[in-house]
Design a protein around this motif. Structure first.
Motif, PDB file in Angstrom:
ATOM      1  N   THR A  47      -5.204  -3.392  16.114  1.00 24.38           N
ATOM      2  CA  THR A  47      -6.412  -2.825  15.517  1.00 24.38           C
ATOM      3  C   THR A  47      -7.636  -3.652  15.886  1.00 24.38           C
ATOM      4  OG1 THR A  47      -5.164  -1.879  13.682  1.00 24.38           O
ATOM      5  CG2 THR A  47      -7.525  -2.197  13.337  1.00 24.38           C
ATOM      6  N   ASN A  51     -10.700  -2.282  18.210  1.00 20.06           N
ATOM      7  CA  ASN A  51     -12.081  -2.326  17.718  1.00 20.06           C
ATOM      8  C   ASN A  51     -12.972  -3.150  18.648  1.00 20.06           C
ATOM      9  OD1 ASN A  51     -11.666  -0.677  15.494  1.00 20.06           O
ATOM     10  ND2 ASN A  51     -11.072  -2.382  14.190  1.00 20.06           N
ATOM     11  N   GLY A  56     -11.377   1.849  18.606  1.00 17.62           N
ATOM     12  CA  GLY A  56     -10.588   1.839  17.382  1.00 17.62           C
ATOM     13  C   GLY A  56     -11.061   2.794  16.311  1.00 17.62           C
ATOM     14  N   ASP A  57     -12.230   3.386  16.481  1.00 21.29           N
ATOM     15  CA  ASP A  57     -12.773   4.247  15.438  1.00 21.29           C
ATOM     16  C   ASP A  57     -13.086   5.617  16.024  1.00 21.29           C
ATOM     17  OD1 ASP A  57     -13.666   5.033  12.960  1.00 21.29           O
ATOM     18  OD2 ASP A  57     -15.668   4.182  13.226  1.00 21.29           O
ATOM     19  N   ASP A  62      -5.868   7.821  16.563  1.00 24.63           N
ATOM     20  CA  ASP A  62      -6.371   6.844  17.534  1.00 24.63           C
ATOM     21  C   ASP A  62      -5.264   6.519  18.527  1.00 24.63           C
ATOM     22  OD1 ASP A  62      -8.846   6.681  16.266  1.00 24.63           O
ATOM     23  OD2 ASP A  62      -8.158   5.101  14.916  1.00 24.63           O
ATOM     24  N   GLU A  65      -5.480   3.067  20.328  1.00 21.62           N
ATOM     25  CA  GLU A  65      -5.122   1.988  19.403  1.00 21.62           C
ATOM     26  C   GLU A  65      -3.613   1.959  19.179  1.00 21.62           C
ATOM     27  OE1 GLU A  65      -6.053   0.584  14.817  1.00 21.62           O
ATOM     28  OE2 GLU A  65      -7.237   2.179  15.713  1.00 21.62           O
ATOM     29  N   GLN A  69      -1.013  -1.089  20.005  1.00 27.26           N
ATOM     30  CA  GLN A  69      -0.126  -1.646  18.978  1.00 27.26           C
ATOM     31  C   GLN A  69       1.332  -1.614  19.428  1.00 27.26           C
ATOM     32  OE1 GLN A  69      -1.287   0.921  15.754  1.00 27.26           O
ATOM     33  NE2 GLN A  69      -2.729  -0.574  14.934  1.00 27.26           N
TER      34      GLN A  69
END
Length: 89
Positions: A47, A51, A56-57, A62, A65, A69
């Motif tokens: 995360t 970002n 990330g947004d 997402d 993202e 991960q």
């Protein structure tokens, strides 16, 4: 942290850790609690990385993202499985 936040972190960690284990070829001889821990750490670091990259947004899922991960979880699973396997073999 509230109980719901802790429960959510464990669920996310389990899912991310399990997906990370699926990506890594072969059998990993690490306990499930280690998989969850790797997944939680990978989710948090992923995360922050997403970002920092500015991806990330987004609206909806997402995907970038999530891929970051899972890649971090796969790397963590590989690293820990190698270390854990040598110590407990």
């Amino acid at each position: 942290m509230a109980i719901s936040g802790l429960f959510s972190a464990l669920i996310v960690g389990l899912v991310i850790g399990a997906l990370g284990r699926l990506v890594v070829p072969g059998k990993q001889r690490i306990p499930i609690w280690m998989t969850i821990l790797i997944g939680v750490v990978a989710a948090v670091i992923g995360t922050f990385v997403a970002n920092a990259l500015g991806v990330g947004d987004t609206r909806g899922i997402d995907w970038i993202e999530l891929i970051i991960q899972i890649a971090l979880a796969a790397g963590g699973v590989s690293l820990v499985a190698g270390i854990y396997g040598r110590q407990h073999h």
